[in-house]
Design a protein around this motif. Sequence first.
Motif, short mmCIF file in Angstrom:
data_model
loop_
_atom_site.label_atom_id
_atom_site.label_comp_id
_atom_site.label_asym_id
_atom_site.label_seq_id
_atom_site.Cartn_x
_atom_site.Cartn_y
_atom_site.Cartn_z
N PRO A 116 -34.38 1.31 36.44
CA PRO A 116 -35.28 0.56 35.56
C PRO A 116 -36.16 -0.47 36.28
O PRO A 116 -37.06 -1.04 35.67
N SER A 117 -35.89 -0.71 37.55
CA SER A 117 -36.70 -1.67 38.30
C SER A 117 -36.77 -1.24 39.75
O SER A 117 -35.98 -0.41 40.22
N ARG A 118 -37.71 -1.82 40.50
CA ARG A 118 -37.82 -1.50 41.92
C ARG A 118 -36.58 -1.96 42.67
O ARG A 118 -36.18 -1.32 43.65
N GLU A 119 -35.98 -3.06 42.22
CA GLU A 119 -34.78 -3.57 42.88
C GLU A 119 -33.61 -2.60 42.72
O GLU A 119 -32.89 -2.32 43.69
N VAL A 120 -33.45 -2.06 41.52
CA VAL A 120 -32.38 -1.08 41.29
C VAL A 120 -32.67 0.21 42.07
O VAL A 120 -31.76 0.82 42.64
N LEU A 121 -33.92 0.61 42.12
CA LEU A 121 -34.30 1.79 42.89
C LEU A 121 -33.93 1.60 44.36
O LEU A 121 -33.34 2.50 44.98
N ARG A 122 -34.24 0.42 44.91
CA ARG A 122 -33.89 0.14 46.31
C ARG A 122 -32.37 0.15 46.50
O ARG A 122 -31.87 0.69 47.47
N ASP A 123 -31.63 -0.43 45.54
CA ASP A 123 -30.17 -0.46 45.65
C ASP A 123 -29.59 0.95 45.61
O ASP A 123 -28.63 1.26 46.34
N MET A 124 -30.14 1.81 44.75
CA MET A 124 -29.69 3.20 44.70
C MET A 124 -29.92 3.88 46.06
O MET A 124 -29.03 4.55 46.59
N CYS A 125 -31.11 3.70 46.60
CA CYS A 125 -31.44 4.32 47.89
C CYS A 125 -30.53 3.79 49.00
O CYS A 125 -30.10 4.55 49.88
N THR A 126 -30.21 2.50 48.95
CA THR A 126 -29.32 1.90 49.95
C THR A 126 -27.93 2.51 49.87
O THR A 126 -27.29 2.80 50.90
N SER A 127 -27.43 2.74 48.66
CA SER A 127 -26.12 3.35 48.48
C SER A 127 -26.11 4.79 48.98
O SER A 127 -25.16 5.24 49.64
N LEU A 128 -27.18 5.54 48.68
CA LEU A 128 -27.28 6.92 49.17
C LEU A 128 -27.32 6.95 50.69
O LEU A 128 -26.69 7.80 51.33
N HIS A 129 -28.05 6.01 51.28
CA HIS A 129 -28.15 5.90 52.74
C HIS A 129 -26.77 5.65 53.35
O HIS A 129 -26.40 6.25 54.38
N ALA A 130 -25.98 4.78 52.71
CA ALA A 130 -24.66 4.42 53.23
C ALA A 130 -23.69 5.60 53.18
O ALA A 130 -22.69 5.61 53.92
N SER A 131 -23.95 6.57 52.32
CA SER A 131 -23.07 7.73 52.18
C SER A 131 -23.34 8.82 53.22
O SER A 131 -22.61 9.82 53.25
N LEU A 132 -24.36 8.63 54.02
CA LEU A 132 -24.73 9.63 55.03
C LEU A 132 -24.21 9.24 56.41
O LEU A 132 -24.21 8.06 56.79
N GLY A 133 -23.81 10.25 57.17
CA GLY A 133 -23.51 10.03 58.57
C GLY A 133 -24.79 9.94 59.38
O GLY A 133 -25.89 10.21 58.87
N PRO A 134 -24.72 9.57 60.65
CA PRO A 134 -25.92 9.49 61.50
C PRO A 134 -26.69 10.81 61.51
O PRO A 134 -26.11 11.88 61.69
N GLY A 135 -27.99 10.73 61.26
CA GLY A 135 -28.83 11.92 61.24
C GLY A 135 -28.72 12.73 59.97
O GLY A 135 -29.34 13.80 59.86
N GLY A 136 -27.95 12.25 58.99
CA GLY A 136 -27.80 12.97 57.73
C GLY A 136 -29.08 12.96 56.91
O GLY A 136 -29.97 12.14 57.15
N ARG A 137 -29.14 13.86 55.93
CA ARG A 137 -30.35 14.00 55.12
C ARG A 137 -30.09 13.76 53.65
O ARG A 137 -29.05 14.17 53.12
N LEU A 138 -31.04 13.10 53.01
CA LEU A 138 -31.09 13.01 51.56
C LEU A 138 -32.11 14.02 51.07
O LEU A 138 -33.25 14.05 51.56
#
Length: 243
Positions: A116-138
Amino acid sequence: MGSQYDTLAAITNLTADMPLRKFFEEYTFFQALGDITGRSVLDVACGTGLYSRRFKQRGAARVVGIDNSEGMVDYARHLEASQPLGIEYHVLDAQNARGLGTFDIVAATYLLHYAPSREVLRDMCTSLHASLGPGGRLVSICMSPDIELRDTSYYRKYGFEAASPGEDGDVVTVKSLVPELPFTISAYYRKRTTYEIALREAGFRDIVWHPPAVAPEGIAALGVDYWSEYLRRPHAEVFSCTK
């Protein structure tokens, strides 16, 4: 519980067989995904596990699905129990996806446009990033920045209507016109740059927007003319990026 499972099964089967999902969405998504043999995949916003099962069937070594809907996850687990593929399912939302280990691939289908906001969008992306290993892909499907929103009749022949003023952050109302699958959902329109800023702030790089494409079987079944208008202004788009 039986009637709930029957309802969820009907929804899953109907959406899986709709031309846009079968011939456009899945085709474009898996073209972007590439070979996943032996890879680990986190399926965020997995719903009833449609894509989770596809990942396993395409050779993924480990698949974990998460969704914030307990009913959807219960039904995904029901399918897993009846036809075991070795998939794990958890009731979690995208902002709490950490703690399951890291993955080669994170898949997020129809997720980010619910922020619902840019801040929540960034937080979602940060969480997805944290779930990836080095060189992983979203690899993600989201509402297309090029979606047609002012002409509500534009997508009628594809089974739905979409309407919004169309400014960044505006609510988009999507209404199904399929009699067997009546629903109305709300999401948020985002410009391409808004997605890309959130992804880069989260630490992603090499952002690629993949051209919309239709499977040859879809062209053969429905003809070029059926798809031409949709491909000019697709309602959904696939992007990928790297950690």
